[in-house]
Design a protein around this motif. Sequence first.
Motif, PDB file in Angstrom:
ATOM      1  N   TYR A   9       0.816  -1.222   0.000  1.00  0.00           N
ATOM      2  CA  TYR A   9       0.000   0.000   0.000  1.00  0.00           C
ATOM      3  C   TYR A   9       0.846   1.266   0.000  1.00  0.00           C
ATOM      4  CZ  TYR A   9       0.480   0.818   5.098  1.00  0.00           C
ATOM      5  OH  TYR A   9       0.952   1.076   6.346  1.00  0.00           O
ATOM      6  N   LYS A  13       1.649   3.704  -7.234  1.00  0.00           N
ATOM      7  CA  LYS A  13       0.688   3.072  -8.138  1.00  0.00           C
ATOM      8  C   LYS A  13       0.535   1.593  -7.773  1.00  0.00           C
ATOM      9  CE  LYS A  13       1.789   6.086 -12.095  1.00  0.00           C
ATOM     10  NZ  LYS A  13       0.475   6.749 -12.209  1.00  0.00           N
ATOM     11  N   LEU A  18      -8.259  -4.152  -8.628  1.00  0.00           N
ATOM     12  CA  LEU A  18      -9.063  -3.313  -7.749  1.00  0.00           C
ATOM     13  C   LEU A  18     -10.276  -4.062  -7.219  1.00  0.00           C
ATOM     14  CD1 LEU A  18      -9.796  -0.572  -6.490  1.00  0.00           C
ATOM     15  CD2 LEU A  18     -10.956  -0.004  -8.635  1.00  0.00           C
ATOM     16  N   THR A  20     -13.280  -3.291  -3.958  1.00  0.00           N
ATOM     17  CA  THR A  20     -13.719  -2.303  -2.977  1.00  0.00           C
ATOM     18  C   THR A  20     -14.637  -2.952  -1.953  1.00  0.00           C
ATOM     19  OG1 THR A  20     -15.628  -1.618  -4.303  1.00  0.00           O
ATOM     20  CG2 THR A  20     -13.566  -0.385  -4.615  1.00  0.00           C
ATOM     21  N   PRO A  38     -10.547   0.750  -0.944  1.00  0.00           N
ATOM     22  CA  PRO A  38     -10.053  -0.007  -2.087  1.00  0.00           C
ATOM     23  C   PRO A  38      -8.904  -0.930  -1.707  1.00  0.00           C
ATOM     24  CG  PRO A  38      -9.010   2.134  -2.094  1.00  0.00           C
ATOM     25  CD  PRO A  38      -9.872   2.074  -0.854  1.00  0.00           C
ATOM     26  N   TYR A  73      -7.741   6.156   2.376  1.00  0.00           N
ATOM     27  CA  TYR A  73      -9.030   6.412   1.716  1.00  0.00           C
ATOM     28  C   TYR A  73      -9.841   7.489   2.435  1.00  0.00           C
ATOM     29  CZ  TYR A  73     -10.823   2.900   5.072  1.00  0.00           C
ATOM     30  OH  TYR A  73     -11.136   2.189   6.210  1.00  0.00           O
ATOM     31  N   ASN A  95      -0.188   7.244  -2.299  1.00  0.00           N
ATOM     32  CA  ASN A  95      -0.881   6.207  -3.049  1.00  0.00           C
ATOM     33  C   ASN A  95      -2.020   6.816  -3.888  1.00  0.00           C
ATOM     34  OD1 ASN A  95      -2.779   4.081  -3.663  1.00  0.00           O
ATOM     35  ND2 ASN A  95      -1.810   2.802  -2.101  1.00  0.00           N
ATOM     36  N   GLU A  96      -1.873   6.774  -5.207  1.00  0.00           N
ATOM     37  CA  GLU A  96      -2.855   7.405  -6.093  1.00  0.00           C
ATOM     38  C   GLU A  96      -4.234   6.772  -5.969  1.00  0.00           C
ATOM     39  OE1 GLU A  96      -1.243   7.256 -10.027  1.00  0.00           O
ATOM     40  OE2 GLU A  96       0.171   8.898  -9.672  1.00  0.00           O
ATOM     41  N   ARG A  97      -4.284   5.465  -5.802  1.00  0.00           N
ATOM     42  CA  ARG A  97      -5.578   4.795  -5.662  1.00  0.00           C
ATOM     43  C   ARG A  97      -6.257   5.203  -4.363  1.00  0.00           C
ATOM     44  NH1 ARG A  97      -5.773  -1.644  -6.107  1.00  0.00           N
ATOM     45  NH2 ARG A  97      -5.132  -1.131  -8.246  1.00  0.00           N
ATOM     46  N   LYS A 100      -7.649   8.665  -4.761  1.00  0.00           N
ATOM     47  CA  LYS A 100      -8.851   8.657  -5.608  1.00  0.00           C
ATOM     48  C   LYS A 100     -10.084   8.329  -4.770  1.00  0.00           C
ATOM     49  CE  LYS A 100     -11.068   6.151  -9.416  1.00  0.00           C
ATOM     50  NZ  LYS A 100     -10.915   5.080 -10.445  1.00  0.00           N
ATOM     51  N   TYR A 101      -9.950   7.343  -3.882  1.00  0.00           N
ATOM     52  CA  TYR A 101     -11.101   6.948  -3.071  1.00  0.00           C
ATOM     53  C   TYR A 101     -11.332   7.903  -1.906  1.00  0.00           C
ATOM     54  CZ  TYR A 101     -12.330   3.025  -5.875  1.00  0.00           C
ATOM     55  OH  TYR A 101     -12.771   2.270  -6.933  1.00  0.00           O
ATOM     56  N   GLN A 117      -1.570  14.489  -4.117  1.00  0.00           N
ATOM     57  CA  GLN A 117      -0.826  13.233  -4.123  1.00  0.00           C
ATOM     58  C   GLN A 117       0.655  13.525  -3.992  1.00  0.00           C
ATOM     59  OE1 GLN A 117       1.281  11.847  -6.792  1.00  0.00           O
ATOM     60  NE2 GLN A 117       1.668  10.040  -5.538  1.00  0.00           N
TER      61      GLN A 117
END
Length: 203
Positions: A9, A13, A18, A20, A38, A73, A95-97, A100-101, A117
């Motif tokens: 984590y 990237k 993915l 959720t 996520p 998140y 962490n870009e993901r 995003k969340y 980010q």
Amino acid sequence: MRENSFEHYYTQKPSSSLETREVTIRLKNGNVYRFISPSGAFSFGKVDKASRLLVEYAEVEENDRVLDLGCGYGLIGITIKKEHPDITLFMSDINERALKYAKINARDNNITAEMRQGHLYEPWQGYEFDVILCNPPMAAGKKVWQEIVNKAPSFLPSGGKLEIVAFHNKGGSRLEKTMKEVFGNVRTTIKSGGIRVYVSLKF
């Protein structure tokens, strides 16, 4: 397993597919907030105990500028914003993901925050915050959590606070010592199940 999970984590990237899961945090005052978590982000599918403790005992005041550093998140920052709607919230994560969340969860919980980010304080050059909140990635090793503490005074005005949650016997005692060395002060605001919230004040 813990180290591999951490490396997974704490990356810009995530490479995992993915998935959720919805998670729910229920505060002692009865308020309930829901989040989408996520895979590939910290605390996938659950509410981390340390994060919950920081949410419950964070010291924030009306109109504070609050940074949720390493926001994942978004559970810590978003919940605190819901509980203290007059604060101005800033959030960041490498962490870009996860970020995003965090944006999705902020939208779904009807709050606004400035999100960026990047690694630790890199997105916030030139900014000052009244409070910096962090559940640090202790498994990253000494270099990362030391940077969180060592650089914090540069982003705090006089009277600003760094508030960090950690397991005392899993690096927290060393973190507490470093906070005392850097700020000249540290106090423990709450102890629960081996977890402690440490607070240092910039004079």
